[in-house]
Design a protein around this motif. Structure first.
Motif, PDB file in Angstrom:
ATOM      1  N   PHE A  55      -1.876  14.786 -10.282  1.00 27.81           N
ATOM      2  CA  PHE A  55      -1.721  15.567  -9.045  1.00 27.81           C
ATOM      3  C   PHE A  55      -2.665  14.975  -8.005  1.00 27.81           C
ATOM      4  O   PHE A  55      -3.875  14.882  -8.246  1.00 27.81           O
ATOM      5  CB  PHE A  55      -2.054  17.040  -9.271  1.00 27.81           C
ATOM      6  N   ARG A  56      -2.093  14.598  -6.865  1.00 26.30           N
ATOM      7  CA  ARG A  56      -2.887  13.979  -5.803  1.00 26.30           C
ATOM      8  C   ARG A  56      -3.137  15.006  -4.710  1.00 26.30           C
ATOM      9  O   ARG A  56      -2.209  15.675  -4.238  1.00 26.30           O
ATOM     10  CB  ARG A  56      -2.154  12.774  -5.237  1.00 26.30           C
ATOM     11  N   MET A  83       0.856  -1.191   0.000  1.00 28.40           N
ATOM     12  CA  MET A  83       0.000   0.000   0.000  1.00 28.40           C
ATOM     13  C   MET A  83       0.891   1.239   0.000  1.00 28.40           C
ATOM     14  O   MET A  83       1.734   1.409   0.882  1.00 28.40           O
ATOM     15  CB  MET A  83      -0.904   0.015   1.239  1.00 28.40           C
ATOM     16  N   ARG A  84       0.711   2.071  -1.004  1.00 25.79           N
ATOM     17  CA  ARG A  84       1.518   3.288  -1.135  1.00 25.79           C
ATOM     18  C   ARG A  84       0.704   4.495  -0.668  1.00 25.79           C
ATOM     19  O   ARG A  84      -0.404   4.726  -1.153  1.00 25.79           O
ATOM     20  CB  ARG A  84       1.964   3.467  -2.586  1.00 25.79           C
ATOM     21  N   VAL A  85       1.259   5.222   0.250  1.00 23.10           N
ATOM     22  CA  VAL A  85       0.630   6.438   0.751  1.00 23.10           C
ATOM     23  C   VAL A  85       1.352   7.631   0.129  1.00 23.10           C
ATOM     24  O   VAL A  85       2.516   7.889   0.442  1.00 23.10           O
ATOM     25  CB  VAL A  85       0.689   6.511   2.293  1.00 23.10           C
ATOM     26  N   GLU A  86       0.679   8.323  -0.754  1.00 20.22           N
ATOM     27  CA  GLU A  86       1.285   9.461  -1.429  1.00 20.22           C
ATOM     28  C   GLU A  86       1.037  10.740  -0.635  1.00 20.22           C
ATOM     29  O   GLU A  86       0.127  10.807   0.181  1.00 20.22           O
ATOM     30  CB  GLU A  86       0.712   9.601  -2.843  1.00 20.22           C
ATOM     31  N   ASN A  87       1.870  11.722  -0.925  1.00 17.59           N
ATOM     32  CA  ASN A  87       1.728  13.021  -0.268  1.00 17.59           C
ATOM     33  C   ASN A  87       0.884  13.952  -1.126  1.00 17.59           C
ATOM     34  O   ASN A  87       0.925  13.887  -2.362  1.00 17.59           O
ATOM     35  CB  ASN A  87       3.100  13.651  -0.014  1.00 17.59           C
ATOM     36  N   GLY A 133       1.094  18.809   1.359  1.00 19.48           N
ATOM     37  CA  GLY A 133       2.116  17.887   1.825  1.00 19.48           C
ATOM     38  C   GLY A 133       1.639  16.849   2.805  1.00 19.48           C
ATOM     39  O   GLY A 133       2.442  16.028   3.269  1.00 19.48           O
ATOM     40  N   ARG A 134       0.348  16.863   3.147  1.00 20.73           N
ATOM     41  CA  ARG A 134      -0.184  15.845   4.059  1.00 20.73           C
ATOM     42  C   ARG A 134      -0.302  14.508   3.347  1.00 20.73           C
ATOM     43  O   ARG A 134      -0.392  14.454   2.115  1.00 20.73           O
ATOM     44  CB  ARG A 134      -1.552  16.273   4.581  1.00 20.73           C
ATOM     45  N   PRO A 135      -0.344  13.391   4.094  1.00 20.07           N
ATOM     46  CA  PRO A 135      -0.504  12.088   3.434  1.00 20.07           C
ATOM     47  C   PRO A 135      -1.891  11.927   2.830  1.00 20.07           C
ATOM     48  O   PRO A 135      -2.896  12.244   3.468  1.00 20.07           O
ATOM     49  CB  PRO A 135      -0.269  11.087   4.574  1.00 20.07           C
ATOM     50  N   ALA A 182      11.543   8.156   3.234  1.00 20.73           N
ATOM     51  CA  ALA A 182      10.208   8.395   2.698  1.00 20.73           C
ATOM     52  C   ALA A 182      10.234   8.786   1.226  1.00 20.73           C
ATOM     53  O   ALA A 182       9.185   9.030   0.637  1.00 20.73           O
ATOM     54  CB  ALA A 182       9.514   9.498   3.500  1.00 20.73           C
ATOM     55  N   ALA A 183      11.434   8.858   0.637  1.00 25.88           N
ATOM     56  CA  ALA A 183      11.531   9.221  -0.776  1.00 25.88           C
ATOM     57  C   ALA A 183      10.910   8.120  -1.645  1.00 25.88           C
ATOM     58  O   ALA A 183      11.012   6.921  -1.337  1.00 25.88           O
ATOM     59  CB  ALA A 183      12.978   9.444  -1.171  1.00 25.88           C
ATOM     60  N   ARG A 184      10.288   8.540  -2.716  1.00 31.31           N
ATOM     61  CA  ARG A 184       9.601   7.589  -3.589  1.00 31.31           C
ATOM     62  C   ARG A 184      10.610   6.882  -4.489  1.00 31.31           C
ATOM     63  O   ARG A 184      11.418   7.519  -5.174  1.00 31.31           O
ATOM     64  CB  ARG A 184       8.569   8.336  -4.428  1.00 31.31           C
ATOM     65  N   ARG A 185      10.562   5.550  -4.522  1.00 32.60           N
ATOM     66  CA  ARG A 185      11.478   4.749  -5.338  1.00 32.60           C
ATOM     67  C   ARG A 185      10.665   3.760  -6.170  1.00 32.60           C
ATOM     68  O   ARG A 185       9.960   2.913  -5.635  1.00 32.60           O
ATOM     69  CB  ARG A 185      12.464   3.991  -4.446  1.00 32.60           C
TER      70      ARG A 185
END
Length: 226
Positions: free
Chosen positions: A29-30, A1-5, A10-12, A72-75
Protein backbone atom coordinates in the motif's frame (compact mmCIF):
# COMPACT_ATOMS: atom_id res chain seq x y z
CA UNK A 1 9.85 6.62 -13.65
CA UNK A 2 6.51 5.35 -12.36
CA UNK A 3 4.35 7.69 -10.33
CA UNK A 4 1.89 5.69 -8.27
CA UNK A 5 -1.31 6.96 -6.73
CA UNK A 6 -1.89 7.13 -3.00
CA UNK A 7 -3.99 4.17 -1.83
CA UNK A 8 -6.05 6.39 0.52
CA UNK A 9 -6.49 9.89 -0.95
CA UNK A 10 -5.62 9.24 -4.62
CA UNK A 11 -2.92 11.90 -4.90
CA UNK A 12 0.29 11.08 -6.81
CA UNK A 13 2.97 9.45 -4.67
CA UNK A 14 6.30 10.36 -6.24
CA UNK A 15 9.33 8.06 -6.10
CA UNK A 16 11.38 8.32 -2.87
CA UNK A 17 8.46 10.19 -1.26
CA UNK A 18 5.69 8.99 1.00
CA UNK A 19 5.28 5.70 2.87
CA UNK A 20 4.98 2.11 1.63
CA UNK A 21 3.17 -0.39 3.86
CA UNK A 22 3.72 -4.11 3.21
CA UNK A 23 1.06 -6.45 4.55
CA UNK A 24 1.75 -10.04 5.65
CA UNK A 25 0.13 -11.45 2.51
CA UNK A 26 2.59 -9.50 0.34
CA UNK A 27 0.26 -6.74 -0.81
CA UNK A 28 1.80 -3.25 -0.78
CA UNK A 29 0.00 0.00 0.00
CA UNK A 30 1.52 3.29 -1.12
CA UNK A 31 0.71 6.50 0.78
CA UNK A 32 1.69 10.03 -0.23
CA UNK A 33 2.06 11.31 3.37
CA UNK A 34 1.75 10.31 6.98
CA UNK A 35 -1.78 11.70 7.18
CA UNK A 36 -3.08 9.06 4.76
CA UNK A 37 -1.06 6.33 6.48
CA UNK A 38 -2.54 7.19 9.89
CA UNK A 39 -6.10 7.29 8.55
CA UNK A 40 -5.52 3.93 6.87
CA UNK A 41 -4.32 2.41 10.14
CA UNK A 42 -7.39 3.84 11.90
CA UNK A 43 -9.51 1.94 9.32
CA UNK A 44 -11.31 5.03 8.11
CA UNK A 45 -13.34 4.94 4.93
CA UNK A 46 -11.84 7.30 2.30
CA UNK A 47 -15.27 7.68 0.68
CA UNK A 48 -16.49 9.48 3.81
CA UNK A 49 -13.65 12.03 4.05
CA UNK A 50 -14.12 15.16 1.95
CA UNK A 51 -10.42 15.67 1.13
CA UNK A 52 -10.01 12.36 -0.76
CA UNK A 53 -10.47 11.63 -4.45
CA UNK A 54 -12.85 8.79 -3.63
CA UNK A 55 -15.25 11.16 -1.88
CA UNK A 56 -15.12 13.68 -4.72
CA UNK A 57 -15.82 10.98 -7.31
CA UNK A 58 -18.69 9.65 -5.22
CA UNK A 59 -20.16 13.16 -4.89
CA UNK A 60 -19.88 13.84 -8.64
CA UNK A 61 -17.15 16.48 -8.26
CA UNK A 62 -14.53 14.64 -10.32
CA UNK A 63 -14.52 13.15 -13.81
CA UNK A 64 -15.10 9.40 -13.60
CA UNK A 65 -15.83 8.36 -17.19
CA UNK A 66 -13.44 9.97 -19.65
CA UNK A 67 -11.13 8.62 -22.34
CA UNK A 68 -8.12 10.55 -21.00
CA UNK A 69 -8.36 8.70 -17.68
CA UNK A 70 -7.74 5.37 -19.38
CA UNK A 71 -4.19 6.38 -20.31
CA UNK A 72 -3.31 6.65 -16.63
CA UNK A 73 -4.29 3.02 -16.02
CA UNK A 74 -1.46 0.84 -14.79
CA UNK A 75 -0.17 -1.66 -17.38
CA UNK A 76 2.46 -4.23 -16.55
CA UNK A 77 3.36 -5.03 -20.14
CA UNK A 78 7.10 -5.24 -20.91
CA UNK A 79 8.06 -3.14 -23.94
CA UNK A 80 11.46 -3.16 -25.62
CA UNK A 81 13.20 0.21 -25.37
CA UNK A 82 12.93 2.36 -28.47
CA UNK A 83 14.14 5.96 -28.48
CA UNK A 84 11.61 7.16 -31.05
CA UNK A 85 8.76 5.44 -29.23
CA UNK A 86 9.97 6.96 -25.96
CA UNK A 87 10.01 10.51 -27.44
CA UNK A 88 6.53 10.03 -28.96
CA UNK A 89 5.22 8.75 -25.65
CA UNK A 90 6.48 11.84 -23.80
CA UNK A 91 4.85 14.16 -26.34
CA UNK A 92 1.62 12.19 -26.11
CA UNK A 93 1.68 12.43 -22.31
CA UNK A 94 1.98 16.22 -22.47
CA UNK A 95 -0.85 16.43 -25.01
CA UNK A 96 -3.07 14.13 -22.94
CA UNK A 97 -2.49 16.23 -19.81
CA UNK A 98 -3.52 19.37 -21.75
CA UNK A 99 -6.69 17.71 -23.03
CA UNK A 100 -7.54 16.42 -19.56
CA UNK A 101 -7.06 19.87 -18.00
CA UNK A 102 -9.35 21.43 -20.63
CA UNK A 103 -12.01 18.80 -20.09
CA UNK A 104 -11.79 19.25 -16.32
CA UNK A 105 -12.40 22.99 -16.74
CA UNK A 106 -15.46 22.29 -18.90
CA UNK A 107 -16.68 19.72 -16.37
CA UNK A 108 -16.28 22.27 -13.56
CA UNK A 109 -18.19 24.98 -15.47
CA UNK A 110 -21.08 22.61 -16.15
CA UNK A 111 -21.15 21.46 -12.53
CA UNK A 112 -21.13 25.03 -11.17
CA UNK A 113 -23.69 26.35 -13.67
CA UNK A 114 -26.59 28.04 -11.90
CA UNK A 115 -24.76 28.37 -8.58
CA UNK A 116 -25.02 32.16 -8.57
CA UNK A 117 -28.77 32.03 -9.16
CA UNK A 118 -29.20 29.51 -6.32
CA UNK A 119 -27.15 31.69 -3.97
CA UNK A 120 -29.25 34.76 -4.84
CA UNK A 121 -32.49 32.81 -4.28
CA UNK A 122 -31.25 31.59 -0.89
CA UNK A 123 -30.17 35.14 0.07
CA UNK A 124 -33.58 36.58 -0.92
CA UNK A 125 -35.34 33.89 1.10
CA UNK A 126 -33.14 34.64 4.12
CA UNK A 127 -33.91 38.38 3.85
CA UNK A 128 -37.64 37.71 3.60
CA UNK A 129 -37.62 35.47 6.67
CA UNK A 130 -35.52 37.85 8.78
CA UNK A 131 -36.73 41.20 7.50
CA UNK A 132 -37.42 42.37 11.06
CA UNK A 133 -33.68 42.26 11.81
CA UNK A 134 -32.75 44.73 9.06
CA UNK A 135 -32.03 48.37 10.03
CA UNK A 136 -35.04 50.67 9.91
CA UNK A 137 -35.37 54.40 9.55
CA UNK A 138 -36.30 56.55 12.52
CA UNK A 139 -39.46 58.61 12.59
CA UNK A 140 -37.42 61.83 12.53
CA UNK A 141 -35.47 60.60 9.49
CA UNK A 142 -38.73 59.71 7.73
CA UNK A 143 -40.09 63.22 8.37
CA UNK A 144 -36.90 64.75 6.96
CA UNK A 145 -37.16 62.57 3.88
CA UNK A 146 -40.82 63.51 3.40
CA UNK A 147 -39.95 67.22 3.53
CA UNK A 148 -37.04 66.67 1.17
CA UNK A 149 -39.24 64.71 -1.25
CA UNK A 150 -41.86 67.49 -1.21
CA UNK A 151 -39.19 70.06 -2.08
CA UNK A 152 -37.58 67.94 -4.82
CA UNK A 153 -40.86 66.60 -6.18
CA UNK A 154 -39.72 62.99 -5.81
CA UNK A 155 -41.51 60.03 -4.26
CA UNK A 156 -40.70 59.31 -0.63
CA UNK A 157 -40.23 55.59 -1.28
CA UNK A 158 -37.23 56.24 -3.54
CA UNK A 159 -35.47 58.36 -0.91
CA UNK A 160 -36.24 55.77 1.78
CA UNK A 161 -34.79 53.01 -0.35
CA UNK A 162 -31.63 55.05 -0.94
CA UNK A 163 -31.28 55.81 2.75
CA UNK A 164 -31.79 52.17 3.72
CA UNK A 165 -29.21 51.10 1.12
CA UNK A 166 -26.70 53.52 2.65
CA UNK A 167 -27.40 52.18 6.14
CA UNK A 168 -27.00 48.57 5.05
CA UNK A 169 -23.82 49.22 3.07
CA UNK A 170 -22.15 51.23 5.84
CA UNK A 171 -20.54 49.36 8.74
CA UNK A 172 -21.78 51.79 11.39
CA UNK A 173 -25.53 52.29 11.74
CA UNK A 174 -27.41 54.93 13.70
CA UNK A 175 -28.36 53.78 17.19
CA UNK A 176 -30.30 55.33 20.02
CA UNK A 177 -28.30 57.21 22.65
CA UNK A 178 -25.19 59.26 22.29
CA UNK A 179 -21.89 57.81 21.21
CA UNK A 180 -19.20 57.75 23.86
CA UNK A 181 -15.87 58.88 22.42
CA UNK A 182 -12.72 58.72 24.48
CA UNK A 183 -9.95 61.24 24.04
CA UNK A 184 -6.44 61.57 25.36
CA UNK A 185 -4.06 64.48 25.67
CA UNK A 186 -0.74 64.25 23.85
CA UNK A 187 2.56 65.46 25.23
CA UNK A 188 2.54 68.45 22.87
CA UNK A 189 -0.79 69.63 24.31
CA UNK A 190 -3.03 68.37 21.49
CA UNK A 191 -6.05 66.10 21.90
CA UNK A 192 -6.61 62.95 19.88
CA UNK A 193 -9.43 60.42 19.78
CA UNK A 194 -8.72 56.90 20.98
CA UNK A 195 -9.34 54.57 18.00
CA UNK A 196 -12.23 52.14 18.48
CA UNK A 197 -13.60 54.01 21.51
CA UNK A 198 -17.03 54.60 19.99
CA UNK A 199 -17.61 51.03 18.79
CA UNK A 200 -19.26 49.75 21.95
CA UNK A 201 -22.93 48.83 22.30
CA UNK A 202 -25.13 51.87 22.89
CA UNK A 203 -28.29 51.95 24.98
CA UNK A 204 -31.08 54.44 25.43
CA UNK A 205 -29.41 56.10 28.39
CA UNK A 206 -26.31 56.85 26.30
CA UNK A 207 -23.93 54.58 28.26
CA UNK A 208 -21.34 52.33 26.71
CA UNK A 209 -21.43 49.23 28.86
CA UNK A 210 -18.32 47.64 27.33
CA UNK A 211 -16.24 50.71 28.15
CA UNK A 212 -17.77 50.90 31.62
CA UNK A 213 -16.66 47.32 32.23
CA UNK A 214 -13.11 48.38 31.47
CA UNK A 215 -13.45 51.25 33.95
CA UNK A 216 -14.72 48.83 36.60
CA UNK A 217 -11.71 46.61 35.99
CA UNK A 218 -9.40 49.59 36.46
CA UNK A 219 -11.20 50.48 39.71
CA UNK A 220 -10.81 46.91 40.93
CA UNK A 221 -7.09 47.02 40.17
CA UNK A 222 -6.79 50.26 42.15
CA UNK A 223 -8.65 48.71 45.08
CA UNK A 224 -6.32 45.73 45.01
CA UNK A 225 -3.26 47.93 45.09
CA UNK A 226 -4.64 49.83 48.08
Amino acid sequence: MRVENCFFCGRPAWPSKGITFMRNDGKSFRFCRSKCHKNFKMKRNPRKLKWTKAYRKNAGKEMVVDSTLQFAARRNVPVRYDRELFAKTLKAMERISEIRARRERVFYKKRMAGKRARELAAARKLVEQNEHLLPRLRASTKKELEAKAAEMGVEVEELEREELAKLRSSKKTKVFGREVVRQRVRTDGGVEEIPGSGEGHMHGDGHDWENNDDDDDDDDDEMDTD
